[in-house]
Design an enzyme around this catalytic site. Structure first.
Site, PDB file in Angstrom:
ATOM      1  N   ASP A 100       0.809  -1.224   0.000  1.00  0.00           N
ATOM      2  CA  ASP A 100       0.000   0.000   0.000  1.00  0.00           C
ATOM      3  C   ASP A 100       0.839   1.269   0.000  1.00  0.00           C
ATOM      4  O   ASP A 100       2.062   1.220   0.172  1.00  0.00           O
ATOM      5  CB  ASP A 100      -0.959  -0.012   1.208  1.00  0.00           C
ATOM      6  CG  ASP A 100      -0.263  -0.373   2.512  1.00  0.00           C
ATOM      7  OD1 ASP A 100       0.971  -0.395   2.544  1.00  0.00           O
ATOM      8  OD2 ASP A 100      -0.973  -0.628   3.503  1.00  0.00           O
ATOM      9  N   ASN A 169      -7.350  -1.878  14.392  1.00  0.00           N
ATOM     10  CA  ASN A 169      -8.739  -2.227  14.069  1.00  0.00           C
ATOM     11  C   ASN A 169      -8.818  -3.498  13.217  1.00  0.00           C
ATOM     12  O   ASN A 169      -9.851  -3.796  12.645  1.00  0.00           O
ATOM     13  CB  ASN A 169      -9.410  -1.054  13.335  1.00  0.00           C
ATOM     14  CG  ASN A 169      -8.701  -0.705  12.034  1.00  0.00           C
ATOM     15  OD1 ASN A 169      -7.763  -1.390  11.618  1.00  0.00           O
ATOM     16  ND2 ASN A 169      -9.137   0.361  11.376  1.00  0.00           N
ATOM     17  N   HIS A 171      -7.034  -4.088  10.485  1.00  0.00           N
ATOM     18  CA  HIS A 171      -6.800  -3.932   9.049  1.00  0.00           C
ATOM     19  C   HIS A 171      -5.526  -4.643   8.610  1.00  0.00           C
ATOM     20  O   HIS A 171      -4.588  -4.797   9.387  1.00  0.00           O
ATOM     21  CB  HIS A 171      -6.835  -2.461   8.608  1.00  0.00           C
ATOM     22  CG  HIS A 171      -5.645  -1.627   8.950  1.00  0.00           C
ATOM     23  ND1 HIS A 171      -5.723  -0.270   9.191  1.00  0.00           N
ATOM     24  CD2 HIS A 171      -4.331  -1.909   9.097  1.00  0.00           C
ATOM     25  CE1 HIS A 171      -4.530   0.217   9.439  1.00  0.00           C
ATOM     26  NE2 HIS A 171      -3.664  -0.750   9.398  1.00  0.00           N
ATOM     27  N   GLU A 176      -9.608  -1.522   5.572  1.00  0.00           N
ATOM     28  CA  GLU A 176     -10.228  -1.156   6.838  1.00  0.00           C
ATOM     29  C   GLU A 176     -11.466  -2.030   7.078  1.00  0.00           C
ATOM     30  O   GLU A 176     -12.005  -2.624   6.134  1.00  0.00           O
ATOM     31  CB  GLU A 176     -10.659   0.317   6.773  1.00  0.00           C
ATOM     32  CG  GLU A 176      -9.519   1.288   6.466  1.00  0.00           C
ATOM     33  CD  GLU A 176      -8.583   1.520   7.646  1.00  0.00           C
ATOM     34  OE1 GLU A 176      -8.524   0.682   8.570  1.00  0.00           O
ATOM     35  OE2 GLU A 176      -7.902   2.551   7.647  1.00  0.00           O
TER      36      GLU A 176
HETATM   37  C1  F6R Z   1       1.561  -1.003   6.050  1.00  0.00           C
HETATM   38  C2  F6R Z   1       0.342  -1.763   6.286  1.00  0.00           C
HETATM   39  C3  F6R Z   1      -0.442  -1.618   7.541  1.00  0.00           C
HETATM   40  C4  F6R Z   1       0.420  -1.837   8.787  1.00  0.00           C
HETATM   41  C5  F6R Z   1      -0.410  -1.699  10.041  1.00  0.00           C
HETATM   42  C6  F6R Z   1       0.449  -1.822  11.290  1.00  0.00           C
HETATM   43  O1  F6R Z   1       2.113  -1.305   4.779  1.00  0.00           O
HETATM   44  O2  F6R Z   1      -0.038  -2.480   5.426  1.00  0.00           O
HETATM   45  O3  F6R Z   1      -1.486  -2.564   7.526  1.00  0.00           O
HETATM   46  O4  F6R Z   1       0.997  -3.115   8.717  1.00  0.00           O
HETATM   47  O5  F6R Z   1      -1.060  -0.467  10.054  1.00  0.00           O
HETATM   48  O6  F6R Z   1       1.325  -0.736  11.352  1.00  0.00           O
HETATM   49  P1  F6R Z   1       2.464  -0.657  12.470  1.00  0.00           P
HETATM   50  O7  F6R Z   1       3.439  -1.739  12.163  1.00  0.00           O
HETATM   51  O8  F6R Z   1       3.087   0.702  12.285  1.00  0.00           O
HETATM   52  O9  F6R Z   1       1.795  -0.828  13.775  1.00  0.00           O
END
Ligand code: F6R
Length: 274
Positions: A100, A169, A171, A176
């Site tokens: 992403d 959450n 995701h 989301e």
């Molecule tokens: C980033 C991604 C997100 C993160 C998630 C956790 O490429 O795909 O799903 O893996 O938001 O983020 P952190 O590791 O910063 O807690």
């Protein structure tokens, strides 16, 4: 659902003797909980020992890596760089595709995921940047861009291993909680909870982009193998819902219950509600 059906003695010994606490395993899904979060990211070393001969960069030097950004995988990228510097792995034939990117955002912005990947991995190993893909946060025609990204993923034959973090959450990527599981790459509006979690990286909350381009859930779970890593109490509910909850788009990560080759590496805090 994750079922406890079989325990391979070798795994169990290795895990209980090391810094890891083995929690449950079945033929398809292995959950490894570390006593301290600093061990979560050394998992490649253990992964290699546990599944000796299966370490993907060694058995398949031209593998396709599905990569994630965020705080969680930084230690993993450091591990990979250390292995590269020690001459143990070679990225010259590796292809990569990221989950992403914020939208809109320029690749030079130090909060862009392209910038992150260059800084934490690509600029530190011998990967050919032409073989790396991160969604383009400057794409003018987003719909066309998303179709081309999916076509590229198909042309690569999908990812051999997809690395995932998880949002508070539930995701994965920027998928989301929603009413339906998503399919291919698309533009998504970020939720307040994600904007809230990510605002610490920006000077002002208003600077957090409100949209992102992300691979859909279906593209993600087409990976041949998935490694999900998570640390900290803030992830405990999401980890619980992912493993023990219903398979539901209200927790996008719960779709991993359907995948037959998932390894989940979490620390005690993230495992505290299991
Ligand atoms: C980033 C991604 C997100 C993160 C998630 C956790 O490429 O795909 O799903 O893996 O938001 O983020 P952190 O590791 O910063 O807690």
């Amino acid at each position: 659902r994750t079922r406890v059906t079989a325990v391979k003695g070798r795994c169990l010994n290795l895990l209980t003797n090391g810094p890891f606490c083995f929690r449950r395993v079945n033929r398809d899904c292995l959950i490894i909980i570390t006593q301290q979060s600093r061990f979560v990211n050394t998992f490649f070393h253990f992964f290699e020992n546990i599944f000796s001969g299966c370490f993907f960069l060694i058995i398949k030097p031209d593998c396709v890596l599905g990569l994630a950004t965020g705080d969680t995988p930084i230690g993993m990228y450091n591990e990979l760089v250390a292995k590269y510097e020690a001459g143990e792995i070679d990225f010259s034939a590796v292809r990569s595709i990221n989950l992403d990117e914020y939208y809109p955002i320029s690749p030079d912005n130090d909060q862009s995921y392209r910038y992150f990947m260059n800084k934490h991995l690509f600029d530190r190993v011998n990967i050919d940047k032409a073989n790396t893909r991160v969604p383009d946060g400057t794409a003018e025609n987003v719909r066309e861009f998303c179709s081309a990204y999916e076509a590229h993923l198909d042309a690569l034959g999908g990812t051999d291993v997809q690395v995932l973090g998880i949002g508070r959450n539930g995701h994965i990527g920027f998928n989301e909680p929603a009413d339906e599981f998503t399919a291919g790459t698309y533009k998504v509006k970020l939720t307040d909870s994600t904007i809230e979690a990510n605002k610490i990286y920006f000077d002002h909350e208003e600077d957090v982009p409100r949209y992102a381009i992300t691979m859909g859930v279906e593209s993600i779970i087409n990976a041949k193998e998935i490694i999900l890593i998570a640390e900290g109490k803030a992830k405990a509910q999401a980890i619980h819902d992912m493993i023990k909850g219903e398979i539901s788009p209200s927790c996008p990560a719960s779709i991993l219950q359907k995948h037959d080759n998932v390894h989940i590496f979490i620390d005690k805090d993230a495992a505290s509600l299991l």
